[in-house]
Design a protein around this motif. Structure first.
Motif, PDB file in Angstrom:
ATOM      1  N   UNK A 157      48.210  36.104  41.939  1.00  0.00           N
ATOM      2  CA  UNK A 157      47.066  35.501  42.622  1.00  0.00           C
ATOM      3  C   UNK A 157      45.819  36.372  42.472  1.00  0.00           C
ATOM      4  N   UNK A 158      45.990  37.676  42.651  1.00  0.00           N
ATOM      5  CA  UNK A 158      44.861  38.602  42.532  1.00  0.00           C
ATOM      6  C   UNK A 158      44.305  38.582  41.116  1.00  0.00           C
ATOM      7  N   UNK A 159      45.190  38.614  40.138  1.00  0.00           N
ATOM      8  CA  UNK A 159      44.745  38.618  38.747  1.00  0.00           C
ATOM      9  C   UNK A 159      44.029  37.318  38.392  1.00  0.00           C
ATOM     10  N   UNK A 160      44.545  36.193  38.851  1.00  0.00           N
ATOM     11  CA  UNK A 160      43.933  34.896  38.552  1.00  0.00           C
ATOM     12  C   UNK A 160      42.560  34.761  39.204  1.00  0.00           C
ATOM     13  N   UNK A 161      42.412  35.355  40.383  1.00  0.00           N
ATOM     14  CA  UNK A 161      41.162  35.241  41.133  1.00  0.00           C
ATOM     15  C   UNK A 161      40.110  36.238  40.685  1.00  0.00           C
TER      16      UNK A 161
END
Length: 99
Positions: A19-23
């Motif tokens: 999630x962090x990487x995608x955001x």
């Protein structure tokens, strides 16, 4: 073999990291970090291997720069996901993670 509760925590950590990487990251930074950390194949790639996989379209400096930017973004206090990722640091000190 990790205990079932440790496997659940690891699964949550992986999802939080995704999630962090995608955001927070550009698609290029995301791809570089996935390859460098071995998130797709559980085998990390060297900078040289990433350059070779790109067919020479990027340089080693490009890959290193993308990796550095990605880690900086994920560690930033301004990142929405930083506090979630930091919560796993304490967990990681007490669990043995095997892939």
């Amino acid at each position: 073999m990790p205990k079932p509760e440790d496997q659940v925590e690891i699964s949550f950590l992986c999802q939080c990291l995704e999630n962090a990487m995608a955001t927070e990251l550009t698609p290029y930074e995301h791809d570089v970090l996935r390859m460098r950390l071995g998130l797709d194949s559980s085998e990390s790639k060297t900078v040289r291997e990433i350059v070779e996989l790109s067919g020479g379209m990027v340089s080693m400096a490009d890959v290193r720069g993308a990796e550095r930017r990605a880690f900086k973004k994920l560690q930033s206090p301004a990142s929405v996901h930083t506090h979630y990722l930091l919560a796993y640091l304490d967990f990681g000190e007490h669990a043995e993670i095997q892939y």
